[in-house]
Design an enzyme around this catalytic site. Structure first.
Site, PDB file in Angstrom:
ATOM      1  CB  CYS A   1    -101.112 -11.452 -64.686  1.00  0.00           C
ATOM      2  SG  CYS A   1    -102.400 -10.682 -65.415  1.00  0.00           S
TER       3      CYS A   1
ATOM      4  CG  HIS B   1    -102.919 -11.268 -60.330  1.00  0.00           C
ATOM      5  ND1 HIS B   1    -101.664 -10.433 -60.356  1.00  0.00           N
ATOM      6  CD2 HIS B   1    -103.715 -11.171 -61.561  1.00  0.00           C
ATOM      7  CE1 HIS B   1    -101.880  -9.829 -61.755  1.00  0.00           C
ATOM      8  NE2 HIS B   1    -102.944 -10.204 -62.294  1.00  0.00           N
TER       9      HIS B   1
ATOM     10  CD  GLU C   1     -99.638 -10.904 -57.506  1.00  0.00           C
ATOM     11  OE1 GLU C   1    -100.377 -10.275 -58.300  1.00  0.00           O
ATOM     12  OE2 GLU C   1     -99.721 -12.365 -57.945  1.00  0.00           O
TER      13      GLU C   1
END
Length: 243
Positions: free
Chosen positions: A108, A210, A212
């Site tokens: 990001c 994202h 994660e």
């Protein structure tokens, strides 16, 4: 010879109201699940060479927007949580890391840092230039989901496969161009650059979404496994050279 889990340096945000350093827990969890040992790197560390000597990989995390002055951009009412100390530190760290062979992953804001550090520019507010056919965030505090297209023939495709994949998206800015040394690896249907990979660096990826947050998505977690595996291989090689 015994090797420890690769140490992954992760950049942090600064809370503007409290001046606390902070990082969402998903980054830590994703690194640990992939076999890495996370270490937080707050802004302002004076000796960049020492940072890179300690860690086996660098993850540039998400957070607030870059100051438009860093890329000769125009200010916008939607720009938020600008921290010039963090900008200076991460841009310098990115430029320094890209001159080494240390594995690099930008997520990001991390993509935006790598783009600007490489001479690229950013779109100040995506809806102004790309419309809202694809929602890249619901609101400043709420992520969205949409598909991205992983391009064939890229290293990213070798990691997670070619074609469409659903991602968690949480940004209102993005790269406006592909800077020198990088190539396109993924796009959204509206044309927004979603991933870049470096053409010359051994392992450097910039991801706008994202991964994660998608801890239960095996395809997304391959990004972290590849990152940690590469950091481990580099650690072993350096240890063998030193022995």
């Amino acid at each position: 010879m015994k090797f420890h889990p690769p140490l992954i340096g992760v950049t942090t945000s600064i809370q503007s109201k409290t001046n606390d350093y902070c990082l969402r827990h998903e980054y830590i969890t994703a690194i640990r699940l992939a076999g890495g040992l996370p270490m937080l790197i707050p802004p302002g560390e004076p000796n960049l060479n020492s940072v890179l000597e300690w860690v086996d990989g660098i993850l540039f995390s998400g957070g607030g927007d870059l100051d438009p002055a860093t890329y000769n951009g125009v200010d916008h009412p939607e720009i938020y949580n600008v921290n010039r100390e963090r900008d200076r530190f991460e841009l310098s760290l990115a430029q320094f890391a890209l001159e080494t062979d240390i594995p690099i992953l930008g997520i990001c804001r991390g993509l935006e840092i790598l783009v600007v550090a490489s001479g690229g520019k950013l779109v100040s507010h995506l809806p102004d230039e790309f419309g809202e056919e694809i929602i890249h965030r619901q609101a400043q505090s709420r992520p969205a989901e949409h598909n991205v297209d992983i391009l064939p023939g890229t290293h990213l495709a070798n990691i997670i496969g070619v074609g469409e994949t659903k991602v968690v998206s949480w940004h209102h800015q993005a790269a406006s161009n592909i800077p020198r040394g990088w190539r396109l690896a993924a796009t959204a249907a509206d044309g927004v650059i979603e991933a870049l990979e470096h053409e010359d660096h051994p392992w450097a990826f910039a991801i706008q979404w994202h991964p994660e947050i998608s801890l239960n998505d095996a395809r997304q977690q391959r990004i972290f496994r590849a990152f940690i595996h590469t950091a481990q291989q580099r650690q072993m090689m350096l240890s063998q050279k030193a022995s």
